[in-house]
Design an enzyme around this catalytic site. Structure first.
Site, PDB file in Angstrom:
ATOM      1  CD  GLN A   1     -30.825  13.953  -0.461  1.00  0.00           C
ATOM      2  OE1 GLN A   1     -30.395  14.992   0.049  1.00  0.00           O
ATOM      3  NE2 GLN A   1     -31.878  13.939  -1.233  1.00  0.00           N
TER       4      GLN A   1
ATOM      5  NE  ARG B   1      -4.964   1.562  -3.408  1.00  0.00           N
ATOM      6  CZ  ARG B   1      -4.277   0.432  -3.434  1.00  0.00           C
ATOM      7  NH1 ARG B   1      -4.594  -0.505  -4.285  1.00  0.00           N
ATOM      8  NH2 ARG B   1      -3.246   0.248  -2.629  1.00  0.00           N
TER       9      ARG B   1
ATOM     10  CG  HIS C   1     -18.938   6.671   4.282  1.00  0.00           C
ATOM     11  ND1 HIS C   1     -18.151   5.637   3.838  1.00  0.00           N
ATOM     12  CD2 HIS C   1     -19.824   6.131   5.154  1.00  0.00           C
ATOM     13  CE1 HIS C   1     -18.545   4.512   4.427  1.00  0.00           C
ATOM     14  NE2 HIS C   1     -19.557   4.785   5.227  1.00  0.00           N
TER      15      HIS C   1
ATOM     16  NE  ARG D   1      -2.513   1.362   3.520  1.00  0.00           N
ATOM     17  CZ  ARG D   1      -3.227   1.154   4.623  1.00  0.00           C
ATOM     18  NH1 ARG D   1      -4.388   0.570   4.550  1.00  0.00           N
ATOM     19  NH2 ARG D   1      -2.758   1.530   5.787  1.00  0.00           N
TER      20      ARG D   1
HETATM   21  C1  GAR Z   1     -20.773   6.641  -3.687  1.00  0.00           C
HETATM   22  O1  GAR Z   1     -21.968   6.176  -3.120  1.00  0.00           O
HETATM   23  C2  GAR Z   1     -19.772   6.947  -2.594  1.00  0.00           C
HETATM   24  O2  GAR Z   1     -20.351   7.479  -1.435  1.00  0.00           O
HETATM   25  C3  GAR Z   1     -19.207   5.587  -2.333  1.00  0.00           C
HETATM   26  O3  GAR Z   1     -19.073   4.999  -3.606  1.00  0.00           O
HETATM   27  C4  GAR Z   1     -20.064   5.529  -4.481  1.00  0.00           C
HETATM   28  C5  GAR Z   1     -19.391   6.054  -5.705  1.00  0.00           C
HETATM   29  O4  GAR Z   1     -20.313   6.457  -6.674  1.00  0.00           O
HETATM   30  N1  GAR Z   1     -17.952   5.689  -1.641  1.00  0.00           N
HETATM   31  C6  GAR Z   1     -17.556   4.857  -0.698  1.00  0.00           C
HETATM   32  O5  GAR Z   1     -18.204   3.884  -0.359  1.00  0.00           O
HETATM   33  C7  GAR Z   1     -16.213   5.187  -0.064  1.00  0.00           C
HETATM   34  N2  GAR Z   1     -16.026   4.467   1.127  1.00  0.00           N
HETATM   35  P1  GAR Z   1     -19.831   7.358  -7.909  1.00  0.00           P
HETATM   36  O6  GAR Z   1     -18.591   6.671  -8.504  1.00  0.00           O
HETATM   37  O7  GAR Z   1     -20.977   7.298  -8.868  1.00  0.00           O
HETATM   38  O8  GAR Z   1     -19.533   8.736  -7.411  1.00  0.00           O
END
Ligand code: GAR
Length: 211
Positions: free
Chosen positions: A177, A95, A113, A69
């Site tokens: 949202q 990641r 998140h 990492r």
């Molecule tokens: C979103 O729901 C974001 O909150 C989540 O991945 C999705 C990405 O959607 N992120 C996580 O879970 C981070 N821990 P997108 O590629 O359409 O923006």
């Protein structure tokens, strides 16, 4: 005298809908800012094409097999730093970033998140919310700290859980949202309007307040 143009690098892993919402808001609302690059850890991330269609430079930084990492984070930081961004925006970047990386961008690193943190950090947030039987779910924008999904909260949006919700239906409403709250938070970060007091973040209304 021209206003200083801020820059951001957006990191994605997948669809890139949050990236798109931010990039659009930046142009349509005339922010004094630009997206310098969209970087993905996956070459097949659909969001790369969305970014290219908007005329944004795209890059892929894939993990090398066997490399740890730390090595990945260093390479990613090297690529980000070439753009000298004022903000590094995590938009579905799947990641975990190490302490050194997070420290390097402290105060400039922001994430969205898909839950009402501190509930449901980590993965599969919608499934876990349904399993837990919560009535309210949502999204959180937060500054990134060394602990995963635990940094100071900039904004949250609440979604009511319906009796017939599935993981997919709930995810879709939460994502809407996310699109609503993430761009204004990124703008506030770029404009220096976030004030940290302990764990609490206050967003100043105007750039003048921040002067
Ligand atoms: C979103 O729901 C974001 O909150 C989540 O991945 C999705 C990405 O959607 N992120 C996580 O879970 C981070 N821990 P997108 O590629 O359409 O923006």
């Amino acid at each position: 005298m021209g206003e200083q143009v801020r820059s951001m690098v957006i990191l994605i892993s997948g669809t890139g809908s949050n990236m798109q919402a931010i990039a659009r808001a930046c142009v349509e609302q005339g922010w004094s800012a630009r997206v310098a690059a969209v970087i993905s850890n996956r070459a097949e991330a659909a969001g790369l094409r969305l970014a290219a269609e908007m005329g944004i430079a795209t890059e892929v930084v894939e993990p090398r097999p066997g490399a740890g990492r730390e090595a990945y984070d260093q390479e990613l930081a090297r690529r980000i730093d070439r753009h000298a961004p004022d903000a590094v925006v995590l938009a579905g970047f799947m990641r975990v970033l190490g302490e050194a990386f997070v420290g390097r961008y402290q105060g400039r690193l922001i994430n969205v998140h898909p839950s009402l943190l501190p509930a449901f950090p980590g993965l599969h947030t919608h499934r876990r919310a349904l399993e837990a039987g919560v009535k309210w779910h949502g999204a959180t924008v937060h500054l990134v700290s060394a602990q995963v999904d635990a940094g100071p909260i900039v904004d949250q949006a609440v979604v009511a859980v319906q009796d017939d919700d599935t993981e997919a239906s709930l995810a879709a409403r939460v994502l809407q949202q996310e699109h609503r709250i993430y761009a204004p938070a990124v703008r506030a970060l770029l404009e220096g309007r976030l004030r940290l007091q302990g764990r609490r973040v206050r967003t100043l209304a105007t750039a003048r307040d921040a002067a």
